[in-house]
Design a protein around this motif. Structure first.
Motif, PDB file in Angstrom:
ATOM      1  N   MET A 114       0.829  -1.196   0.000  1.00  0.00           N
ATOM      2  CA  MET A 114       0.000   0.000   0.000  1.00  0.00           C
ATOM      3  C   MET A 114       0.870   1.255   0.000  1.00  0.00           C
ATOM      4  N   SER A 115       1.872   1.280   0.854  1.00  0.00           N
ATOM      5  CA  SER A 115       2.742   2.451   0.937  1.00  0.00           C
ATOM      6  C   SER A 115       3.470   2.696  -0.384  1.00  0.00           C
ATOM      7  N   VAL A 174      -2.742   5.770   5.467  1.00  0.00           N
ATOM      8  CA  VAL A 174      -1.499   5.521   4.728  1.00  0.00           C
ATOM      9  C   VAL A 174      -1.269   6.650   3.725  1.00  0.00           C
ATOM     10  N   ILE A 175      -2.347   7.173   3.156  1.00  0.00           N
ATOM     11  CA  ILE A 175      -2.219   8.310   2.233  1.00  0.00           C
ATOM     12  C   ILE A 175      -1.628   9.504   2.966  1.00  0.00           C
ATOM     13  N   ILE A 209       0.660  11.946   0.778  1.00  0.00           N
ATOM     14  CA  ILE A 209       0.551  13.408   0.831  1.00  0.00           C
ATOM     15  C   ILE A 209       1.898  14.075   1.083  1.00  0.00           C
ATOM     16  N   PRO A 210       2.727  13.601   2.004  1.00  0.00           N
ATOM     17  CA  PRO A 210       4.055  14.230   2.143  1.00  0.00           C
ATOM     18  C   PRO A 210       4.874  14.165   0.859  1.00  0.00           C
ATOM     19  N   ILE A 211       4.823  13.044   0.131  1.00  0.00           N
ATOM     20  CA  ILE A 211       5.557  12.955  -1.131  1.00  0.00           C
ATOM     21  C   ILE A 211       5.011  13.951  -2.136  1.00  0.00           C
ATOM     22  N   ALA A 226      -6.100  15.467   3.614  1.00  0.00           N
ATOM     23  CA  ALA A 226      -5.498  15.179   4.914  1.00  0.00           C
ATOM     24  C   ALA A 226      -6.406  15.640   6.047  1.00  0.00           C
ATOM     25  N   MET A 227      -6.987  16.840   5.882  1.00  0.00           N
ATOM     26  CA  MET A 227      -7.880  17.331   6.922  1.00  0.00           C
ATOM     27  C   MET A 227      -9.165  16.507   6.971  1.00  0.00           C
TER      28      MET A 227
END
Length: 1506
Positions: A259-260, A388-389, A394-396, A545-546
């Motif tokens: 998944m990651s 996991v997202i 999201i950081p990537i 993310a929020m």
């Protein structure tokens, strides 16, 4: 330019620098030369061969100790056609590669990987299954590396405009051969490799069949999900069944890493499209300065979204495997823990949510908490998979976005990034606030589900007293608390989303201001629109993310609750195996109980009959539970056999056939079965049932009478081969003749030889015939008398009269067993609910929740208006930027402040309107959910009992939990999402077409294909959604069923394991349907993404075609929307489809919310003879009834209008003030007669008059409020004594106190004064000498807790209600706590509280349905005395008492006795008159075991009268 050495030894640095130049205004093409040169150097080819050799060695080492796979079927064989084609393609590629190497000696390195792949392909068929699988991956790796190397060497150079390089024919042939090999490999069905299993498991599995996804090709399996196309097509054409769904695959254990990986790839490649758009705009702005061919950017514009779609869908596909398995495992673990642990009396789950400012909480029940853990908490964890997202993807995405912004704008992007980082804690802080509200929601949900489960499980008792509206109000009060917290979460979520949108807007303003105002850089189309695209991507990521915060906090709360449950459970104590013996033991019912069984030492007679008797509340049932290990052993020791059969005082039956209930998962033995059925006197009952023992008994035996249920439960215990049998008052529900027959056939024969029997009973003539007679009193053994060798004898005359018994009762009809609706063979639960639920059309969304809440409201169209305005404002931003960019083409200076101000204003207006839109939608959905829940609760409470006999309670609870949760959390969001995406699509197509009109041609064609795919998906997904909900209902039913019969299940040695396996079987269809639902989403997702990518590349092609004709700003404007169109089309299709899928929950709730109330289900076959004088709408005076007179005139009764007659031609008249007894054999129609007075049956002929008024002309609720019934099974609800006596809270407190005082001293009840009950802080009452007096401990009174005054008023229990009465002076009061089902009371004490209910209602007609059968004679005598006193209290002789009794001593002094037989009246008269006739009543007296005493009393009375 970098040297070859730099390329070879520092490739990371070269690639990194190249990536940072990606967004430079003049991209270098030197990387093409470097890559091509490196591909020709041979290093890549050698590296691939070395990697393969290492891989090969690792495979040999790994297989050395691996387990052997099982099942070599057709799915594991080599596909010969594909294998031959693949080998031909590999050979072709090898031949061309050799030719090219001969012509160019520097290319011999290319032969290495291709030749090795060819050799491996030849060797592969000769290996075993596992090696074939490994070699296939290895040769495909070699082919892929060779293909990529060839592409880099020969195709990359021709991307440069006017490049002199030309590819040779041999190289082109080799390239085509490699491409063909890869294509064949992608489309070849995979050979299935069975999972490696342990030897113990392998022995249990004969053959494992693969699922379609395990044997599909890579193309169909992971890129297009074509393996599920058959299901989409079938669902589009026909109705799906559970067997049509794909089987579950064998899962692997690397889901999290996979998944990651996939989510990281998807967020990285989603920026390929903005990069391609940037380069296209550069080309359109200055085509003459272009270095690379625009076809490269068009390919990237298409491949970027496709790569992102494939990788993201693979992430969801992999996560689906994980979460479906996790949900199944957690549900089964929760069930297993509940089965192996003592019941938690305290609400440990919600202690985490209790804070000082929260105030009192409504207490929940153990079953309700477990149901909510399964339905809500596990779902919450299930829905939080996308963390996991947030952790990886999201950081990537943000990191790459910021890198691109920096390469375009320079240091202003860093300032904006720092500002964004500083603002992130604000929404994070709001997310933490939301977690607190989420915990409160869980508390409220526990309370609501507990109330619903409790009330629906006792629906019959609620209808007896016409309490439907009162219980609905209680449920709605709990629902109101839950919705208040849900609204707080909604508001917080909205503002978190607004903050996530405002932060990027402020960031853009800072960047634009510094870039244009400070750096004085021109605002070009490429920079402007690429920046907007990147910022929108970042905004979407931040919003995502929020948005995850709600699900993440919800999941954290649920994990905490599950953890608290698992850590707080106490394992059930398994007593050492051995003969049944108790030595110096002290037992406590639970950790909070003060009542003890003290100093218990009993040496039970092995292989004998041990009888336990004693007054109500003395601890008899607790003794049996202690033997089972269901109580806490504080000291002493207990030994017992490992396998115990237990028949509880309240019979527990499963919703299966009678035979299945008796067998109880045991093997069927015909001779043994027949003997047990005969011994339990069930043969006659079977003869009256159309399907005999194959008759479905309904929910907890709803279709059987009380006596029938008791005998079926006894038969289950006798059929078992357990050496120890515990029987808790099995004779109480039986008439005297049936009891005598059962005594003779079971206890006076060799039926129980070799088995130890412990029998709790109040029948006086049984104890003297026991091998050991035990008398309990106040939790102690008062007496234990052995009668070793005693010979048990049948009741006098029973043997001679047995044949006559069959003749008298030969035509008897069981109370509710012969209704056709209840005797059908059991159908598949899932198919049954699917047929009941029906279908729903997408175009029925005009009945969606919003329409319910918007009736006659001034803001009816507000959500639609807000959505349109919000979308318009958001799209106008891009148009304004295009005007800003175009302003630089003029010779006049640009007013940067003006453009920035307008841009900021439009952005903030769009956010304000968006917030208003969300709040309007959520408010509408909130009101709609409240209305639907109220309608649902009202409907299921007011539907007829006939409906409840057909529908399991678990199915209804599923509507209240899972489906209502969907309405609370998903449906409104789906509706809002659908409208916004629809408006966005219209704006996007309009914007692009206004600049590039020809764009409409491909757009309409391609979008039509997407809509067709969406329609096919929707029809299938709707059905699968219903399958998901329907397949979960059996799981709910088993949970509730098992928790009710927990002691019975756990008593049997291996029975808990069988029940766990049964749950696993029921979980498989649920997991199967859930995975199919998610996989259908993947099918439509990749197709819609493909359609959207085609739309984007079409716009790009048209833009390149129009290069130099249209301004770059307008083309950029159109490309921005073309690039966004991918997400818009996907969003629209998904939102519309998801909305329709979620609407299934709405329609499932609406289906039950529209159930016909009981008043509308009456279908009278014959008009009442008094119709001329009494109509259904006649006015009944306010003081009706004035007397309790009852008259039945030629009455014929049916349970179903089309069913057989149950009671036939009944003529009876009960005068006001009379005490009337109804007696007869079990199933003779006694209970039916009483239920007819309550209008639970159909009067098909004759009249029933109550105080001169035909009861069919009186509304049912008014009729039931005008009389009172004390049923055979007393039902108490979680709350206080006051709330149980008066749920409507309308009876004055002094009346309630008076009723309690009337019951003082009965069944060990001790009373407290009213003042003491109000003052919960008083620990003892001071006596005259100043000492504190405490009540004597009984089985119940120490458990009865004191609630505060405010809790007494509303019937709720607060956490501070933990001080026991033993410390407060003891006794029963209005504030005494009552646990769910009255579990802190003995059976007899529950009946005493039922008596108090009757006293409170002051009805003119009182009905007792075997209410005192389970009580000792002293308690029975006291209750009868209270009833006599109550009837004579006014002195007017206007109140009538009708009693169904099996215990003849109870009614021997009544005014009238009605003897029922075969649904007819056999005898009527006073007890002494009927006894003197020596008919049926005389026969019953003689068989009662007390014939001498009762006969003497009746003869004495007759003599006195004479």
């Amino acid at each position: 330019m970098h040297s070859a050495l730099e390329l070879l030894f520092w490739p990371g640095q070269v690639i990194s620098e190249t990536a940072f130049r990606a967004f430079d205004s003049s991209p270098s093409v030197g990387w093409i030369d470097w890559t091509s040169q490196f591909a020709r150097s041979g290093y890549a080819q050698v590296a691939s061969v070395v990697i393969l050799l290492l891989w090969l060695g690792a495979g040999i080492y790994g297989l050395a100790g691996s387990r052997v796979a099982i099942g070599k079927g057709k799915a594991s064989r080599i596909r010969l056609r594909f294998e031959i084609c693949s080998q031909v393609a590999r050979g072709t590629a090898l031949a061309f590669t050799i030719i090219a190497a001969c012509r160019n000696p520097g290319q011999w390195f290319n032969v290495l990987p291709v030749g090795l792949a060819f050799v491996l392909g030849l060797a592969r068929p000769a290996t075993n299954l596992k090696w074939r699988h490994i070699i296939l991956h290895q040769l495909n790796f070699l082919l892929l590396s060779a293909f990529l190397t060839s592409v880099a060497a020969h195709l990359l150079p021709i991307l440069k405009i006017e490049s002199p390089y030309k590819i040779s024919g041999a190289d082109l042939g080799a390239l085509c051969g490699l491409a063909s090999s890869l294509v064949i490999a992608i489309v070849t069905p995979r050979a299935w490799t069975p999972p490696p299993l342990e030897a113990s498991i392998r022995e249990q599995v004969a053959e494992i069949e693969p699922s379609p996804e395990e044997t599909s090709s890579w193309l169909l399996g992971y890129f297009t999900y074509g393996w599920i196309t058959y299901l989409i097509v079938k669902g589009f054409r026909n109705q799906l069944e559970i067997d049509d769904l794909p089987t579950l695959p064998c899962f692997q254990s690397t889901e999290l890493l996979t998944m990651s990986f996939f989510v990281g790839i998807s967020f990285a490649v989603e920026l390929v499209a903005p990069f391609a758009m940037y380069q296209l705009l550069q080309y359109i702005s200055a085509p003459d300065d272009a270095v690379l061919h625009p076809a490269l950017w068009l390919v990237l514009l298409f491949m970027g979204p496709i790569a992102r779609s494939i990788s993201f869908q693979l992430y969801i596909f992999t996560s689906t495997r994980l979460v479906v398995r996790m949900k199944s495992a957690m549900t089964q673990e929760l069930y297993q823990r509940a089965m192996s642990s003592m019941e938690l009396e305290e609400d440990v789950l919600n202690q985490v949510a209790a804070t000082k400012e929260d105030g009192p909480k409504t207490e929940s029940t153990s079953v309700g908490r477990l149901a909510n853990l399964m339905a809500s908490d596990i779902d919450a964890i299930f829905n939080a998979r996308d963390v996991v997202i947030g952790a990886v993807g999201i950081p990537i995405g943000i990191a790459i976005t910021l890198t691109g912004l920096y390469r375009m704008m320079g240091w202003p992007s860093l300032v904006g990034s720092v500002f964004m980082a500083l603002c992130i804690p604000l929404p994070a802080r709001m997310a933490r606030m939301m977690a607190r509200y989420q915990r409160k929601v869980k508390v409220a949900q526990d309370s609501r589900i507990s109330l619903i489960s409790e009330y629906l499980g006792s629906i019959k008792a609620i209808k007896y007293f016409a309490w439907e509206d009162n219980m609905v109000n209680r449920v709605q009060d709990a629902r109101g608390k839950e919705q208040n917290e849900l609204w707080h979460i909604t508001v917080l979520q909205t503002f978190i989303g607004a903050a996530a949108a405002v932060i990027p807007i402020l960031t853009v303003l800072i960047m634009f201001t510094l870039y244009v105002g400070v750096r004085k850089q021109p605002f070009s189309a490429s920079v402007a629109f690429t920046t907007l695209s990147l910022i929108r991507t970042m905004t979407r990521n931040l919003t995502m993310a929020m948005g995850m915060t709600r699900r993440a906090t919800n999941a954290l709360v649920s994990i905490n609750r599950l953890d608290r449950y698992f850590s707080s459970t106490v394992p059930l104590v398994r007593h050492p195996s051995g003969p049944l013996r108790i030595e110096k033991a002290i037992f406590r019912r639970n950790r909070t109980a003060s009542f003890l069984l003290q100093d218990i030492s009993i040496d039970f007679v092995e292989n004998g009959l041990n009888v336990v008797s004693g007054p109500s509340g003395s601890g008899k049932t607790t003794l049996l539970l202690s033997i089972l290990g269901e109580t806490i052993l504080e000291s002493g020791s207990v030994t017992r056999p490992g396998d115990v059969a237990f028949a509880s005082q309240t019979p527990w039956l499963q919703s299966e056939t009678i035979r299945d209930n008796i067998l109880f998962n045991s093997e069927f033995e015909q001779a043994r079965y027949d003997r047990v059925v005969k011994a339990c006197c069930l043969e006659l009952d079977f003869g009256e049932l159309p399907k005999r023992d194959k008759t479905e008994v309904g929910e907890n035996g709803a279709s059987l009478s009380g006596g029938q249920k008791s005998r079926v439960a006894l038969a289950r215990a006798l059929y078992s081969k357990a050496p120890l049998i515990l029987l808790d008052d099995v004779f109480s529900a039986l008439d005297s003749k049936t009891a005598a027959s059962l005594w003779r056939l079971c206890f006076c024969s060799d039926m129980l030889d070799g088995r130890t029997i412990v029998l709790v009973t109040q029948v006086p003539w049984i104890a003297p015939q026991a091998d050991l007679s035990i008398t309990m009193e106040d939790g102690r053994v008062r007496q234990a008398e052995q009668n070793i060798g005693v010979i048990r004898k049948p009741v006098a005359l029973e043997r001679e009269q047995s044949e006559e018994e069959g003749q008298v009762n030969g035509n008897a009809a069981p109370a509710q067993a012969i209704k056709p609706a209840d005797t059908e063979a059991k159908r598949d639960d899932i198919s049954d609910e699917m047929k009941a639920s029906g279908g729903a059309s997408r175009f029925s969304c005009e009945h969606d929740p919003l329409s319910i809440s918007q009736t006659k409201r001034p803001l009816t169209n507000a959500p639609w208006f807000f959505s349109t305005c919000s979308t318009t404002a958001a799209h106008y931003i891009s148009y304004w930027v295009s005007l800003w960019v175009s302003a630089y083409d003029d010779s006049e200076p640009v007013n940067v402040r003006f453009y920035l101000s307008v841009y900021a204003g439009i952005s903030f207006v769009s956010i304000v309107v968006e917030v208003g839109s969300l709040l309007a939608y959520q408010r509408g959905g909130w009101v709609a959910a409240r209305t639907l829940h109220k309608n649902l609760a009202h409907a299921v409470m007011n539907v007829s009992l006939t409906w409840w006999n057909k529908v399991p309670v678990g199915r209804v609870v599923n509507r209240f939990s899972r489906d209502m949760n969907s309405l609370d959390s998903s449906l409104t969001n789906m509706l809002n999402w659908s409208l916004e995406e629809m408006v966005a699509l219209i704006f996007s197509i309009g914007a692009i077409s206004s600049i590039l009109p020809i764009f409409m041609v491909p757009a309409v064609a391609i979008i039509s294909i997407g809509i067709l795919c969406g329609e096919m998906y929707t029809r299938t997904a709707v059905t699968i959604k219903r399958l998901v909900s329907s397949s979960q209902s059996p799981v709910f039913s088993q949970f509730g069923d098992s928790m009710t019969g927990l002691a019975i299940i756990r008593a049997r040695g291996e029975m808990p394991v069988l029940f766990r396996n049964k749950l696993a079987q029921r979980m498989r269809p649920f997991s199967r349907s859930q995975e199919a639902q998610f996989n259908c989403n993947r099918w439509v997702g990749v197709r819609v993404d493909f359609v959207a990518a085609m739309v984007s590349v079409s716009a790009g092609i048209i833009g390149v075609w129009k290069a130099g004709v249209l301004p770059a700003g307008l083309v950029g404007f159109s490309l921005v929307y073309a690039n966004q169109l991918s997400g818009t089309i996907l969003g629209l299709v998904r939102s519309m489809n998801e909305m329709e899928v979620e609407l299934q929950s709405f329609h499932r709730v609406e289906e039950y919310a529209k159930l016909e109330p009981e008043e509308k289900t009456e279908v009278d076959r014959k008009e009442s003879p008094s119709a001329a004088t009494v109509s259904s709408d006649q006015f009944v005076s306010a003081n009706w009834p004035q007397t309790g007179a009852i008259e039945l005139r030629h009455v014929t009764i049916r349970y179903d209008p089309d069913g057989p007659d149950i009671l036939k031609d009944i003529n009876l008249k009960f005068a006001a003030g009379e005490r009337v007894a109804i007696v007869g054999r079990t199933g003779s129609g006694k209970s039916t007669l009483v239920l007819s007075l309550l209008r639970f049956t159909h009067v098909v002929a004759g009249q029933i008059l109550y105080d001169g008024v035909d009861i069919t002309a009186i509304p049912r609720k008014k009729l039931r409020q005008a009389l009172t019934i004390i049923p055979q099974e007393a039902t108490l609800f979680n709350g206080t004594v006051k709330a149980n006596l008066d749920p409507s809270d309308t009876v004055p407190a002094d009346v309630l106190e008076s009723a309690l005082e009337s019951c003082h001293g009965i069944a060990s009840f001790k009373l407290r004064s009213r003042d003491a009950s109000i003052n919960g802080n008083e620990r003892a009452s001071a006596s005259n000498d100043g000492t504190a007096s405490y009540s004597e401990a009984t089985e119940v009174t120490p458990l009865l807790l004191s609630a505060e005054t405010d809790s007494i008023n509303n019937g709720t229990i607060t956490p501070n209600s933990t001080t026991t009465l033993a410390k407060e002076g003891g006794g029963l009061s209005l504030s005494t706590v009552v646990n769910a089902k009255g579990e802190n009371f003995s059976h007899g004490q529950r009946q005493v509280l039922s008596l108090c209910r009757a006293l409170v209602r002051k009805s003119k007609l009182m009905l007792l349905d075997e209410a005192t059968a389970s009580m000792d004679y002293e308690t029975d005598k006291a209750i009868q005395a209270v009833l006599r006193e109550e009837l004579n209290a006014s002195g007017a002789k206007d109140r009538t008492l009708v009693t169904i009794a099996h215990r003849l001593r109870t009614i021997v002094d009544y005014d009238k006795v009605v003897v029922m037989a075969g649904g007819r009246v056999a005898e009527v008269g006073s007890p002494r008159e009927l006894y003197a006739l020596k008919g049926t009543f005389w026969d019953m007296v003689e068989h009662s075991g007390e014939g001498e005493d009762l006969g003497g009393f009746l003869l004495e009375e007759a003599g006195l009268e004479l």
